[in-house]
Design a protein around this motif. Structure first.
Motif, mmCIF file in Angstrom:
data_model
loop_
_atom_site.group_PDB
_atom_site.id
_atom_site.type_symbol
_atom_site.label_atom_id
_atom_site.label_comp_id
_atom_site.label_asym_id
_atom_site.label_seq_id
_atom_site.Cartn_x
_atom_site.Cartn_y
_atom_site.Cartn_z
ATOM 1 N N VAL A 1 62.322 -50.797 -0.611
ATOM 2 C CA VAL A 1 61.448 -50.908 -1.786
ATOM 3 C C VAL A 1 61.979 -52.067 -2.530
ATOM 4 O O VAL A 1 62.938 -52.035 -3.099
ATOM 5 C CB VAL A 1 61.186 -49.684 -2.747
ATOM 6 C CG1 VAL A 1 60.285 -49.940 -3.783
ATOM 7 C CG2 VAL A 1 60.764 -48.669 -1.715
ATOM 8 N N VAL A 2 61.226 -53.218 -2.708
ATOM 9 C CA VAL A 2 61.594 -54.319 -3.507
ATOM 10 C C VAL A 2 60.806 -54.523 -4.633
ATOM 11 O O VAL A 2 59.409 -54.762 -4.475
ATOM 12 C CB VAL A 2 61.668 -55.538 -2.885
ATOM 13 C CG1 VAL A 2 61.876 -56.676 -3.501
ATOM 14 C CG2 VAL A 2 62.383 -55.669 -1.427
ATOM 15 N N GLU A 3 61.369 -54.583 -5.837
ATOM 16 C CA GLU A 3 60.562 -54.849 -7.001
ATOM 17 C C GLU A 3 60.599 -56.388 -7.230
ATOM 18 O O GLU A 3 61.541 -57.147 -7.410
ATOM 19 C CB GLU A 3 61.293 -54.264 -8.330
ATOM 20 C CG GLU A 3 60.451 -54.298 -9.483
ATOM 21 C CD GLU A 3 60.895 -53.492 -10.485
ATOM 22 O OE1 GLU A 3 61.574 -53.933 -11.386
ATOM 23 O OE2 GLU A 3 60.774 -52.210 -10.245
ATOM 24 N N LEU A 4 59.447 -57.036 -7.020
ATOM 25 C CA LEU A 4 59.276 -58.504 -7.109
ATOM 26 C C LEU A 4 59.366 -59.167 -8.726
ATOM 27 O O LEU A 4 58.740 -58.615 -9.455
ATOM 28 C CB LEU A 4 58.187 -58.988 -6.488
ATOM 29 C CG LEU A 4 57.965 -58.630 -4.966
ATOM 30 C CD1 LEU A 4 56.751 -59.058 -4.350
ATOM 31 C CD2 LEU A 4 59.106 -59.360 -4.367
ATOM 32 N N THR A 5 60.021 -60.363 -8.887
ATOM 33 C CA THR A 5 60.021 -60.838 -10.058
ATOM 34 C C THR A 5 59.469 -62.527 -9.738
ATOM 35 O O THR A 5 59.546 -63.132 -10.215
ATOM 36 C CB THR A 5 61.592 -61.231 -10.463
ATOM 37 O OG1 THR A 5 62.427 -61.921 -9.439
ATOM 38 C CG2 THR A 5 62.138 -59.963 -10.797
ATOM 39 N N GLY A 6 59.208 -62.524 -8.344
ATOM 40 C CA GLY A 6 58.449 -63.832 -7.946
ATOM 41 C C GLY A 6 57.407 -63.615 -6.738
ATOM 42 O O GLY A 6 57.277 -62.416 -6.388
ATOM 43 N N ASP A 7 56.884 -64.611 -6.266
ATOM 44 C CA ASP A 7 55.808 -64.331 -5.110
ATOM 45 C C ASP A 7 56.510 -64.378 -3.765
ATOM 46 O O ASP A 7 57.536 -65.138 -3.638
ATOM 47 C CB ASP A 7 54.778 -65.777 -5.257
ATOM 48 C CG ASP A 7 54.066 -65.669 -6.412
ATOM 49 O OD1 ASP A 7 54.033 -64.614 -7.091
ATOM 50 O OD2 ASP A 7 53.670 -66.726 -6.827
ATOM 51 N N LEU A 8 55.887 -63.481 -2.949
ATOM 52 C CA LEU A 8 56.439 -63.268 -1.603
ATOM 53 C C LEU A 8 55.282 -63.299 -0.700
ATOM 54 O O LEU A 8 54.343 -62.741 -0.932
ATOM 55 C CB LEU A 8 57.384 -62.264 -1.583
ATOM 56 C CG LEU A 8 58.074 -61.918 -0.170
ATOM 57 C CD1 LEU A 8 59.163 -62.986 0.160
ATOM 58 C CD2 LEU A 8 58.905 -60.534 -0.027
ATOM 59 N N ARG A 9 55.572 -64.205 0.474
ATOM 60 C CA ARG A 9 54.396 -64.148 1.520
ATOM 61 C C ARG A 9 54.961 -63.799 2.850
ATOM 62 O O ARG A 9 56.150 -64.008 3.342
ATOM 63 C CB ARG A 9 53.654 -65.402 1.751
ATOM 64 C CG ARG A 9 53.066 -66.026 0.360
ATOM 65 C CD ARG A 9 52.469 -67.407 0.605
ATOM 66 N NE ARG A 9 51.962 -67.938 -0.455
ATOM 67 C CZ ARG A 9 50.655 -67.901 -0.763
ATOM 68 N NH1 ARG A 9 49.844 -67.144 -0.019
ATOM 69 N NH2 ARG A 9 50.269 -68.131 -1.707
ATOM 70 N N SER A 10 53.889 -63.356 3.583
ATOM 71 C CA SER A 10 54.529 -63.058 5.203
ATOM 72 C C SER A 10 54.916 -64.248 5.920
ATOM 73 O O SER A 10 54.206 -65.433 5.603
ATOM 74 C CB SER A 10 53.416 -62.471 5.915
ATOM 75 O OG SER A 10 53.166 -60.974 5.580
ATOM 76 N N GLY A 11 55.836 -64.541 6.707
ATOM 77 C CA GLY A 11 56.229 -65.469 7.347
ATOM 78 C C GLY A 11 57.568 -66.241 6.781
ATOM 79 O O GLY A 11 57.952 -67.302 7.416
ATOM 80 N N GLU A 12 57.655 -65.891 5.339
ATOM 81 C CA GLU A 12 58.634 -66.711 4.794
ATOM 82 C C GLU A 12 59.889 -66.359 5.343
ATOM 83 O O GLU A 12 60.162 -64.946 5.484
ATOM 84 C CB GLU A 12 58.665 -66.621 3.238
ATOM 85 C CG GLU A 12 57.423 -67.362 2.597
ATOM 86 C CD GLU A 12 57.391 -67.224 1.076
ATOM 87 O OE1 GLU A 12 57.183 -68.453 0.498
ATOM 88 O OE2 GLU A 12 57.303 -66.039 0.523
ATOM 89 N N ARG A 13 61.001 -67.004 5.124
ATOM 90 C CA ARG A 13 62.508 -66.691 5.419
ATOM 91 C C ARG A 13 63.113 -66.234 4.045
ATOM 92 O O ARG A 13 62.856 -67.141 3.071
ATOM 93 C CB ARG A 13 63.388 -67.939 6.095
ATOM 94 C CG ARG A 13 64.634 -67.584 6.346
ATOM 95 C CD ARG A 13 65.429 -68.664 7.160
ATOM 96 N NE ARG A 13 65.354 -68.574 8.577
ATOM 97 C CZ ARG A 13 65.816 -67.435 9.293
ATOM 98 N NH1 ARG A 13 65.940 -66.462 8.827
ATOM 99 N NH2 ARG A 13 66.164 -67.523 10.634
ATOM 100 N N ILE A 14 63.852 -65.065 4.178
ATOM 101 C CA ILE A 14 64.440 -64.389 2.872
ATOM 102 C C ILE A 14 65.983 -64.422 3.236
ATOM 103 O O ILE A 14 66.149 -64.160 4.528
ATOM 104 C CB ILE A 14 63.720 -63.060 2.513
ATOM 105 C CG1 ILE A 14 63.753 -62.058 3.790
ATOM 106 C CG2 ILE A 14 62.272 -63.543 1.979
ATOM 107 C CD1 ILE A 14 63.312 -60.792 2.995
ATOM 108 N N SER A 15 66.390 -64.110 2.361
ATOM 109 C CA SER A 15 67.996 -63.799 2.405
ATOM 110 C C SER A 15 68.240 -62.483 1.263
ATOM 111 O O SER A 15 67.956 -62.540 0.288
ATOM 112 C CB SER A 15 68.979 -64.821 1.776
ATOM 113 O OG SER A 15 70.105 -64.315 1.704
ATOM 114 N N ILE A 16 68.818 -61.404 1.836
ATOM 115 C CA ILE A 16 68.898 -60.315 0.875
ATOM 116 C C ILE A 16 70.395 -60.133 0.692
ATOM 117 O O ILE A 16 71.187 -59.996 1.832
ATOM 118 C CB ILE A 16 68.484 -58.890 1.712
ATOM 119 C CG1 ILE A 16 66.963 -59.220 1.847
ATOM 120 C CG2 ILE A 16 68.724 -57.817 0.788
ATOM 121 C CD1 ILE A 16 66.389 -57.877 2.611
#
Length: 84
Positions: free
Chosen positions: A20-35
């Motif tokens: 469960v991620v509380e967003l502080t910015g925009d996120l889209r499917s297909g983007e590369r993320i780093s946790i």
């Protein structure tokens, strides 16, 4: 590679591999993320995210999403979008 902070892990469901991620910015499917957190860094492509058990392609600031993750994460880990 540039990193942009987009959220923080609030909870992790280990059996189903969902954070469960509380967003502080925009996120889209297909983007590369780093946790990233004390236990290490996990990079992946956003393949599945949901809001209230409904699949979404994008989500924005202030929303909480269920994000399918490839590895274990912990509460408090931060989520970045990676771009070239």
């Amino acid at each position: 590679m540039e990193k942009k902070l987009v959220g923080k892990v609030k909870h992790f469901f280990g059996k189903i591999g969902v954070a469960v991620v509380e967003l502080t910015g925009d996120l889209r499917s297909g983007e590369r993320i780093s946790i990233e957190g004390p236990a290490g860094v996990a990079e992946q492509i956003v393949s599945s995210m949901q809001i209230n058990k409904e699949a979404v392609e994008k989500a924005g600031r202030g929303q909480s999403i269920g994000l399918k993750v490839d590895s274990r994460v912990k509460e408090g880990d931060v989520v970045y979008v990676l771009s070239v």
